[in-house]
Design a protein around this motif. Structure first.
Motif, mmCIF file in Angstrom:
data_model
loop_
_atom_site.group_PDB
_atom_site.id
_atom_site.type_symbol
_atom_site.label_atom_id
_atom_site.label_comp_id
_atom_site.label_asym_id
_atom_site.label_seq_id
_atom_site.Cartn_x
_atom_site.Cartn_y
_atom_site.Cartn_z
ATOM 1 N N ALA A 63 0.798 -1.235 0.000
ATOM 2 C CA ALA A 63 0.000 0.000 0.000
ATOM 3 C C ALA A 63 0.830 1.285 0.000
ATOM 4 O O ALA A 63 0.381 2.315 0.494
ATOM 5 C CB ALA A 63 -0.990 0.004 1.174
ATOM 6 N N ALA A 64 2.029 1.217 -0.582
ATOM 7 C CA ALA A 64 2.841 2.436 -0.698
ATOM 8 C C ALA A 64 2.466 3.218 -1.958
ATOM 9 O O ALA A 64 3.092 4.227 -2.275
ATOM 10 C CB ALA A 64 4.330 2.091 -0.702
ATOM 11 N N GLY A 65 1.484 2.712 -2.703
ATOM 12 C CA GLY A 65 1.015 3.420 -3.900
ATOM 13 C C GLY A 65 1.759 3.028 -5.167
ATOM 14 O O GLY A 65 1.666 3.715 -6.184
ATOM 15 N N ILE A 94 3.455 4.054 7.813
ATOM 16 C CA ILE A 94 2.403 3.044 8.020
ATOM 17 C C ILE A 94 1.031 3.718 8.152
ATOM 18 O O ILE A 94 0.028 3.216 7.628
ATOM 19 C CB ILE A 94 2.725 2.111 9.223
ATOM 20 N N GLU A 95 0.989 4.886 8.799
ATOM 21 C CA GLU A 95 -0.302 5.586 8.986
ATOM 22 C C GLU A 95 -0.864 6.010 7.618
ATOM 23 O O GLU A 95 -2.046 5.813 7.336
ATOM 24 C CB GLU A 95 -0.130 6.834 9.867
ATOM 25 N N THR A 96 -0.001 6.575 6.782
ATOM 26 C CA THR A 96 -0.441 7.019 5.454
ATOM 27 C C THR A 96 -0.916 5.835 4.629
ATOM 28 O O THR A 96 -1.951 5.884 3.969
ATOM 29 C CB THR A 96 0.734 7.717 4.707
ATOM 30 N N VAL A 143 -6.949 -2.720 8.930
ATOM 31 C CA VAL A 143 -6.113 -2.510 7.739
ATOM 32 C C VAL A 143 -4.657 -2.322 8.169
ATOM 33 O O VAL A 143 -3.742 -2.918 7.594
ATOM 34 C CB VAL A 143 -6.610 -1.288 6.921
ATOM 35 N N GLU A 144 -4.452 -1.513 9.218
ATOM 36 C CA GLU A 144 -3.082 -1.239 9.662
ATOM 37 C C GLU A 144 -2.407 -2.526 10.173
ATOM 38 O O GLU A 144 -1.251 -2.809 9.845
ATOM 39 C CB GLU A 144 -3.085 -0.144 10.735
#
Ligand code: DC
Length: 221
Positions: A12-14, A145-147, A168-169
């Protein structure tokens, strides 16, 4: 001129969002290697195979025929699994599947064949370190991790997937741990990769940054 671009980094880093746009802008192929591990996971789960049973999962790999189409849909043995592979029942099991050496060897063989004779941007965990060690450009894309949790949570909501930010986290932390601690081709930056922290960047800014890196690098050659 043929170009190969590797984008690695945690979940999920895009990576896939920007890789798809960069591929269109440069008119090159986009290969989502995570979708391939997800396809194998989908196959195991839907056929009642325990994803934590390495021998059982490795034994079925020759039955799984994955097709990544140009319109970014993902198919397995003729079934469109584009949406199914993003469901929590796949996400929660995929890191086990991706840790099995025989499965990785088969996926890597297919990934290298896809990149053999045309320009590609490929995203995953081991592209710069193992799949394409000679890639022209290697990006290691990260975000806090929050982003990452917020981005993934919002994507899930849009898709109608019921979850919570905490879930999700937790899931991202668990996957990052398994992905970076496995024995074979773990998640880690290639020594010659460029670190790109996207925590405070928009998608368009990340795309611009990568295109500039590509232009600079290819202009030098
Ligand atoms: O990028 P993703 O979340 O769709 O990846 C799904 C899983 O597959 C993730 O847990 C890591 C694994 N993976 C991998 O081990 N190697 C790759 N090249 C791509 C993904």
């Amino acid at each position: 001129m043929k170009v190969s671009i590797a984008i690695d980094g945690p979940a999920a880093a895009g990576k896939s969002t920007v890789a798809k746009i960069v591929a269109k802008r440069l008119n090159i192929s986009y290969i989502d290697t995570g979708a391939m591990y997800r396809a194998v996971t989908w196959y195991c789960v839907t056929n009642g195979i325990d994803c934590q049973d390495e021998a059982a999962c490795s034994a079925i790999i020759s039955n799984v025929h994955i097709d990544l189409k140009l319109d970014d849909t993902v198919w397995c043995n003729g079934t469109n699994i584009t949406e199914a592979i993003r469901e929590p029942f796949v996400s929660s099991q995929v890191s086990y599947i991706a840790s099995y050496k025989d499965i990785r060897l088969e996926m890597v063989k297919q990934q290298r064949a896809m990149a053999a004779d045309h320009s590609v941007i490929m995203d995953g965990r081991d592209i710069g370190t193992y799949v394409l060690p000679d890639a022209d450009i290697k990006i290691y894309q990260i975000a806090s991790i929050e982003t990452r949790a917020i981005r993934r949570y919002e994507e899930d909501l849009e898709k109608g997937i019921q979850t919570s930010l905490e879930e999700v986290e937790d899931e991202l932390r668990k996957r990052d741990y398994i992905d970076s601690h496995r024995d074979f081709a773990p998640l880690k930056p290639a020594p010659d990769s460029i670190l790109l922290d996207t925590s405070y960047l928009t998608v368009e800014q990340v795309v611009e940054e990568i295109i500039n890196i590509v232009k600079k690098k290819m202009g030098e050659e």
